[in-house]
Design an enzyme around this catalytic site. Structure first.
Site, PDB file in Angstrom:
ATOM      1  N   ARG A   1       0.855  -1.187   0.000  1.00 33.50           N
ATOM      2  CA  ARG A   1       0.000   0.000   0.000  1.00 33.50           C
ATOM      3  C   ARG A   1       0.892   1.238   0.000  1.00 33.50           C
ATOM      4  O   ARG A   1       2.106   1.139   0.135  1.00 33.50           O
ATOM      5  CB  ARG A   1      -1.030  -0.001   1.141  1.00 33.50           C
ATOM      6  CG  ARG A   1      -0.660  -0.574   2.471  1.00 33.50           C
ATOM      7  CD  ARG A   1       0.351   0.177   3.292  1.00 33.50           C
ATOM      8  NE  ARG A   1       0.091   1.594   3.403  1.00 33.50           N
ATOM      9  CZ  ARG A   1       0.995   2.508   3.633  1.00 33.50           C
ATOM     10  NH1 ARG A   1       2.276   2.150   3.786  1.00 33.50           N
ATOM     11  NH2 ARG A   1       0.714   3.763   3.719  1.00 33.50           N
ATOM     12  N   GLY A   2       0.227   2.410  -0.161  1.00 37.14           N
ATOM     13  CA  GLY A   2       0.993   3.647  -0.329  1.00 37.14           C
ATOM     14  C   GLY A   2       1.146   3.890  -1.826  1.00 37.14           C
ATOM     15  O   GLY A   2       1.533   2.969  -2.570  1.00 37.14           O
ATOM     16  N   ALA A   3       0.846   5.128  -2.255  1.00 36.58           N
ATOM     17  CA  ALA A   3       0.702   5.384  -3.694  1.00 36.58           C
ATOM     18  C   ALA A   3       1.907   4.949  -4.546  1.00 36.58           C
ATOM     19  O   ALA A   3       1.744   4.166  -5.500  1.00 36.58           O
ATOM     20  CB  ALA A   3       0.361   6.860  -3.912  1.00 36.58           C
TER      21      ALA A   3
ATOM     22  N   GLN B   1      -2.192   3.094  10.029  1.00 34.84           N
ATOM     23  CA  GLN B   1      -0.883   3.061   9.346  1.00 34.84           C
ATOM     24  C   GLN B   1       0.177   3.861  10.101  1.00 34.84           C
ATOM     25  O   GLN B   1       1.368   3.556  10.017  1.00 34.84           O
ATOM     26  CB  GLN B   1      -1.006   3.626   7.913  1.00 34.84           C
ATOM     27  CG  GLN B   1      -1.766   2.751   6.946  1.00 34.84           C
ATOM     28  CD  GLN B   1      -3.232   3.141   6.850  1.00 34.84           C
ATOM     29  OE1 GLN B   1      -3.816   3.607   7.816  1.00 34.84           O
ATOM     30  NE2 GLN B   1      -3.831   2.932   5.694  1.00 34.84           N
TER      31      GLN B   1
ATOM     32  N   ASP C   1      -1.894  10.829  -2.478  1.00 35.38           N
ATOM     33  CA  ASP C   1      -2.305   9.740  -3.370  1.00 35.38           C
ATOM     34  C   ASP C   1      -2.647  10.235  -4.771  1.00 35.38           C
ATOM     35  O   ASP C   1      -2.507   9.510  -5.750  1.00 35.38           O
ATOM     36  CB  ASP C   1      -3.493   8.986  -2.786  1.00 35.38           C
ATOM     37  CG  ASP C   1      -3.020   8.100  -1.656  1.00 35.38           C
ATOM     38  OD1 ASP C   1      -2.861   8.605  -0.531  1.00 35.38           O
ATOM     39  OD2 ASP C   1      -2.736   6.921  -1.923  1.00 35.38           O
TER      40      ASP C   1
END
Ligand code: MRU
Length: 362
Positions: free
Chosen positions: A51-53, A211, A252
């Site tokens: 995850r994470g852009a 997160q 994002d």
């Protein structure tokens, strides 16, 4: 690239497959998932193993290659033109599968498009295209790492000059885990720490998936960066007490006017920072800017399962019979953002589009 105590690479090409740090198991378990097929990569993105852009972009690029290498073309007559067309059509199916995983982070679509464009532009056999796709995925990974390091350096130029040692606040995880390594917002924090400019990082826990409490805190512990975790509703109080000198978050998707989508809760953080006259920085690569969207209203916002709100481990927090709303991101208007820190320097939000035009960035 290999993972060691304080070098964290969430997506690695290893033994002919992709090795992902399983971010759903941190901080209690540091485990890896081996991904061999594009379908498994799509699932890993959807379930937030990765995850994470920017990390999603790198994972999708490898996902495209994993899908490409399995494509069998059936032209029985050795007609190269038809074989190529069939390959490109099947590659589009792989692309669509990956596109359907998460809607907000534009790096996903950016990476898929770059892989598709590369495939279409490559001359030669289908095997040649597959090889070029592999090298392009590797390049996307390596470029993101360099980009993050450059962002860290540019961040140092805009952080407040006083006091000498700053306390920064961040939201969610925009660290090594969310990128190819090093991080965007956490990259700026890392650079400040390296240069002796950081006293301490405050990390919002970041409900509902935590997160900040789980991942940002874990990354800081790996590097001995002093970190204080607070619940999201404590940020205004900390600012009022003079504990925070600047806020640094990731993104994002950034619209052409600088409106920025990031983890839910970022918008309220920007409002309270403004109310306390505290600079609010966004750190993101140009691949996170969606110049096709004029403003943030057009950014699609992912909604996730309500279980993320009502369930913690085996415990249900709320009674049956209530409704939930679980948007994963919100949009911070450009006027609340002091500067957007990119690999090409720090910009006033409205100046990103001018830079893009001048330097032909797509
Ligand atoms: O839902 P997530 O964990 O993928 O959301 C991550 C964020 O919102 C990050 O701040 C953003 O992707 C930037 S990561 C460098």
């Amino acid at each position: 690239m290999t993972n060691s105590a304080n070098q964290v690479y969430p997506v690695i090409w290893h033994n002919n497959s992709v090795s992902l740090i399983d971010q759903t198991r941190l901080p209690n378990e540091y485990a890896f998932v081996e991904i061999h097929r594009s379908e498994d990569m799509a699932l890993a993105i959807k379930t937030m193993i990765v995850r994470g852009a920017p990390a999603i972009g790198v994972a999708a690029a490898y996902g495209m290659y994993l899908g490409a290498r399995e494509i069998i073309t059936s032209d029985a007559f050795g007609n190269v033109f038809d074989e190529r067309t069939e390959f490109l059509n099947k590659l589009e199916i792989v692309a669509q599968l990956l596109r359907e995983t998460r809607p907000t982070a534009v790096n996903l679509f950016w990476a898929i498009n770059r892989m598709l464009k590369t495939a279409h532009a490559t001359l030669g056999s289908v095997e040649d295209i597959k090889q070029v796709l592999f090298h392009t995925a590797q390049a996307i990974n390596a470029e993101d790492l360099q980009t993050c390091q450059a962002m860290g350096d540019h961040g140092l130029t805009v952080l407040p000059k006083t006091p000498e040692k700053l306390t920064l606040l961040t939201h969610c995880n925009a660290g090594a885990l969310a990128t190819a390594g090093y991080g965007t917002a956490l990259g700026v924090v890392r650079s400040a720490w390296r240069e002796g400019r950081l006293e301490r990082l405050f990390a919002d826990e970041t409900r509902p998936r935590l997160q900040g409490a789980k991942l940002t805190a874990w990354e800081c512990v790996q590097e001995n960066i002093p970190v204080t975790v607070i619940t999201d509703n404590m940020a205004a109080h900390c600012m009022q007490r003079g504990l925070i000198h600047a806020v640094v978050v990731g993104a994002d998707r950034i619209a052409a006017n600088g409106d920025t989508a990031n983890k839910i809760g970022t918008y309220s953080l920007a409002i309270v920072a403004k109310a306390h006259n505290i600079p609010f920085f966004v750190a993101a690569p140009f691949s996170t800017v969606d110049f096709a969207l004029s403003d943030g209203n057009q950014i699609p916002i992912e909604e996730r399962h309500p279980e993320e709100i009502y369930q913690v481990g085996d415990t249900r927090l709320t009674p049956e019979g209530v409704e939930f709303y679980n948007p994963a991101f919100d949009v911070t208007p450009a006027e609340l953002i002091t500067a957007i820190i990119t690999e090409n320097g720090a910009f006033a939000p409205g100046d990103l589009a001018k830079y893009q035009l001048k330097h032909c960035i797509n």
